[in-house]
Design a protein around this motif. Structure first.
Motif, PDB file in Angstrom:
ATOM      1  N   SER A  58      11.678 -10.770   5.056  1.00 32.76           N
ATOM      2  CA  SER A  58      12.396 -10.202   4.962  1.00 32.76           C
ATOM      3  C   SER A  58      13.154  -9.674   5.758  1.00 32.76           C
ATOM      4  O   SER A  58      14.874  -9.313   5.463  1.00 32.76           O
ATOM      5  CB  SER A  58      12.207  -8.500   4.023  1.00 32.76           C
ATOM      6  OG  SER A  58      11.521  -7.333   4.530  1.00 32.76           O
ATOM      7  N   GLY A 118       4.990   1.002   1.602  1.00 35.38           N
ATOM      8  CA  GLY A 118       4.576  -0.102   2.817  1.00 35.38           C
ATOM      9  C   GLY A 118       2.839   1.609   2.292  1.00 35.38           C
ATOM     10  O   GLY A 118       1.457   0.884   2.672  1.00 35.38           O
ATOM     11  N   PHE A 166      10.195  -3.947  -0.809  1.00 36.40           N
ATOM     12  CA  PHE A 166      10.032  -4.926   1.260  1.00 36.40           C
ATOM     13  C   PHE A 166      11.124  -5.756   1.049  1.00 36.40           C
ATOM     14  O   PHE A 166      11.446  -6.367   2.118  1.00 36.40           O
ATOM     15  CB  PHE A 166       8.693  -5.463   0.800  1.00 36.40           C
ATOM     16  CG  PHE A 166       8.098  -4.244   0.639  1.00 36.40           C
ATOM     17  CD1 PHE A 166       7.289  -3.842   1.974  1.00 36.40           C
ATOM     18  CD2 PHE A 166       6.983  -5.185  -0.294  1.00 36.40           C
ATOM     19  CE1 PHE A 166       6.632  -2.520   1.908  1.00 36.40           C
ATOM     20  CE2 PHE A 166       5.672  -3.795  -0.564  1.00 36.40           C
ATOM     21  CZ  PHE A 166       5.131  -2.514   0.025  1.00 36.40           C
ATOM     22  N   LEU A 174       6.916  -8.953   4.716  1.00 34.92           N
ATOM     23  CA  LEU A 174       8.041  -8.045   5.726  1.00 34.92           C
ATOM     24  C   LEU A 174       8.467  -9.058   6.468  1.00 34.92           C
ATOM     25  O   LEU A 174      10.340  -8.777   6.850  1.00 34.92           O
ATOM     26  CB  LEU A 174       7.395  -7.145   6.459  1.00 34.92           C
ATOM     27  CG  LEU A 174       7.032  -5.564   5.640  1.00 34.92           C
ATOM     28  CD1 LEU A 174       5.494  -4.682   6.245  1.00 34.92           C
ATOM     29  CD2 LEU A 174       7.883  -5.160   4.577  1.00 34.92           C
ATOM     30  N   ASN A 175       8.304  -9.732   7.324  1.00 36.52           N
ATOM     31  CA  ASN A 175       9.201 -10.964   8.202  1.00 36.52           C
ATOM     32  C   ASN A 175      10.084 -11.509   7.427  1.00 36.52           C
ATOM     33  O   ASN A 175      11.132 -11.805   8.473  1.00 36.52           O
ATOM     34  CB  ASN A 175       8.243 -10.913   9.354  1.00 36.52           C
ATOM     35  CG  ASN A 175       8.163 -10.539  10.636  1.00 36.52           C
ATOM     36  OD1 ASN A 175       8.361  -9.509  10.912  1.00 36.52           O
ATOM     37  ND2 ASN A 175       6.652 -10.398  11.244  1.00 36.52           N
ATOM     38  N   CYS A 178      10.788  -1.893   8.615  1.00 36.92           N
ATOM     39  CA  CYS A 178       9.327  -3.057   8.840  1.00 36.92           C
ATOM     40  C   CYS A 178       7.953  -2.281   9.470  1.00 36.92           C
ATOM     41  O   CYS A 178       6.881  -2.415   8.564  1.00 36.92           O
ATOM     42  CB  CYS A 178      10.195  -4.458   9.220  1.00 36.92           C
ATOM     43  SG  CYS A 178      10.896  -4.950   8.017  1.00 36.92           S
ATOM     44  N   ALA A 196       7.359   0.713   7.762  1.00 32.90           N
ATOM     45  CA  ALA A 196       6.155   0.810   6.479  1.00 32.90           C
ATOM     46  C   ALA A 196       4.867  -0.136   6.605  1.00 32.90           C
ATOM     47  O   ALA A 196       3.865   0.448   5.960  1.00 32.90           O
ATOM     48  CB  ALA A 196       7.088  -0.953   5.453  1.00 32.90           C
ATOM     49  N   MET A 219      11.218   1.533   1.750  1.00 33.17           N
ATOM     50  CA  MET A 219      10.008   1.159   2.761  1.00 33.17           C
ATOM     51  C   MET A 219       8.731   1.643   3.203  1.00 33.17           C
ATOM     52  O   MET A 219       8.040   1.239   3.299  1.00 33.17           O
ATOM     53  CB  MET A 219      10.616   0.187   4.627  1.00 33.17           C
ATOM     54  CG  MET A 219      11.709  -0.729   3.984  1.00 33.17           C
ATOM     55  SD  MET A 219      11.352  -2.543   2.954  1.00 33.17           S
ATOM     56  CE  MET A 219      11.054  -2.592   4.791  1.00 33.17           C
TER      57      MET A 219
END
Length: 450
Positions: A77, A397, A385, A74-75, A97, A100, A393
């Motif tokens: 992306s 998630g 993601f 996630l981070n 994010c 998610a 998202m």
């Protein structure tokens, strides 16, 4: 796996180092006018890492592998999306994010007990029906989006986890067979087949054929687990027959596909690079320009092409970060999906659920990547993601939370059984206890000397 605090700490440090290395790349090679843009992005990424690591300590699980991979992806992306066309924090993607991550916890808590899920299965069919009615009545003329001001919602995305739960089954459910004509069938399997036909018809009506393979992939994987459970008496000829039927349906769908789909199927993108082949041409050029190591964060030109952050995000990453980063991104997602294979779920229901989720994610990624590389017609499906999109998202998630629940399931204790240990049985042997101070006589030993 992560009961040892040192191991949890080591995994957290690894994720922080990986994100820090990416942020250093942004600082050194990025296209930005103010260093504050890089500092804001760095603060958002590292702070979300630290908060998530602390929050996860309050959840007692058997393993945290999927959770570490999720925050890593996630981070990653968030950094990608914040660099397309210039370095700036993508607040929209940051919020999605966070959504998610929250949805992941919801999926984990709701799906841990397969008994509870099986009891509520009829409601999944009802909710899918409600979502279909919403799509038919609220999205407008043959559309898949509900517009609420500047906010858009895609209800069909929420059907995916519900279909996965509808496909999931236990071995006991598959043994409840009923005879119809000359066939022994399970009523729920027939209901599931009717449901996928309805969903496919809806996608055809909404002209969203790109998502159709994802729903079919979930259904086929779920049906396979339903009819091929351990020790099931099943003929291989049936599997072959099913594969032939699917192939025949695919050929019929291609032949009678709408005109715009036919154009995408048979267009030569280089002779029509300003028309139907425009996006794919630009996507291929971007991949070639990026090479192995990319032009640098924010240095790409694909950001001027429509859907660069969603449908052709793979090409956008390749252009600015290079093919190596793009491969690492895909490998991280595949590794997250492979965890249930390395550490198998502890119930057949969770195994079916995990397999259906892996099928959905794999099909989506394949459609996006192969479409961007012009190996298949362009479909417009997102990479879970990595692409922007709130509905996608949140749904992704939630599905990863379902995947994680199979690694730390909860089994209900049968009714009538408490937590107390069973009472000690009284000695009902016919032998009498020997008086104190005397040893018991062993008759066999005494007779052995005669």
């Amino acid at each position: 796996m992560y009961k040892n605090g040192l191991t949890y700490f080591t995994s957290a440090v690894f994720v922080l180092i990986a994100h820090t290395a990416m942020l250093l790349n942004v600082f050194v090679n990025g296209n930005y006018e103010n260093q504050n843009d890089v500092l804001i992005l760095s603060g958002a990424v590292l702070l979300m890492d630290l908060i998530y690591f602390i929050v996860m300590l309050f959840y007692k699980q058997m393993t945290y592998t999927i959770d570490f991979l999720l925050i890593f992806i996630l981070n990653m992306s968030l950094i990608f999306q914040s660099c397309f066309g210039g370095v700036h924090l993508s607040a929209k993607h940051l919020l999605t994010c966070i959504a998610a991550l929250i949805a992941c916890r919801g999926g984990y808590l709701l799906c841990r007990s397969h008994k509870w899920i099986q009891e509520k299965k009829k409601y999944f069919y009802i909710i899918i029906g409600v979502l279909i009615i919403c799509i038919l009545t609220l999205t407008g003329s043959r559309s898949i989006w509900i517009q609420i001001g500047s906010f858009s919602l895609q209800p069909s995305e929420f059907i995916k986890p519900l279909l996965v739960l509808a496909c999931s089954t236990s071995i006991m459910e598959q043994q409840r067979k009923h005879k119809i004509l000359c066939f022994n069938v399970v009523y729920e399997n027939l209901a599931l087949t009717g449901l996928i036909i309805l969903i496919c018809g809806l996608q055809w009506w909404c002209r969203d054929l790109g998502s159709l393979p994802t729903f079919v992939g979930i259904y086929v994987c779920g049906l396979f687990f339903r009819i091929c459970y351990p020790k099931a008496k099943f003929s291989k000829k049936t599997i072959v027959l099913g594969a032939v039927v699917l192939l025949a349906l695919a050929l019929v769908a291609v032949k009678y596909a709408p005109g715009y789909v036919q154009d995408r199927l048979f267009v030569d993108i280089w002779t029509d690079k300003d028309g139907n082949g425009y996006q794919q041409c630009q996507a291929l050029i971007a991949i070639a320009d990026g090479g192995w190591f990319g032009k640098g964060p924010g240095q790409g030109e694909l950001c001027n092409v429509f859907a660069h952050e969603t449908d052709i995000v793979f090409s956008s990453v390749c252009e600015e970060w290079g093919l190596l980063y793009a491969i690492m991104m895909i490998f991280a997602i595949l590794l997250m999906l492979a965890v249930p294979l390395i550490n198998p779920p502890r119930s057949y229901f969770h195994s079916t659920m995990s397999a259906c989720i892996c099928a959905a994610f794999t099909v989506q990624m394949a459609l996006n990547i192969f479409g961007s590389c012009n190996l298949i017609p362009f479909t417009g499906v997102t990479i879970p993601f990595i692409s922007q999109g709130g509905s996608s998202m949140v749904t992704s998630g939630f599905m990863i939370g379902m995947l994680s629940s199979g690694q730390s399931p909860v089994f209900k204790r049968p009714k009538g059984q408490g937590h107390k240990s069973s009472p000690v049985k009284k000695n009902t042997d016919s032998k009498k206890t020997a008086p104190a101070g005397k040893k018991p006589v062993n008759k066999k030993a005494r007779g052995a000397g005669k």
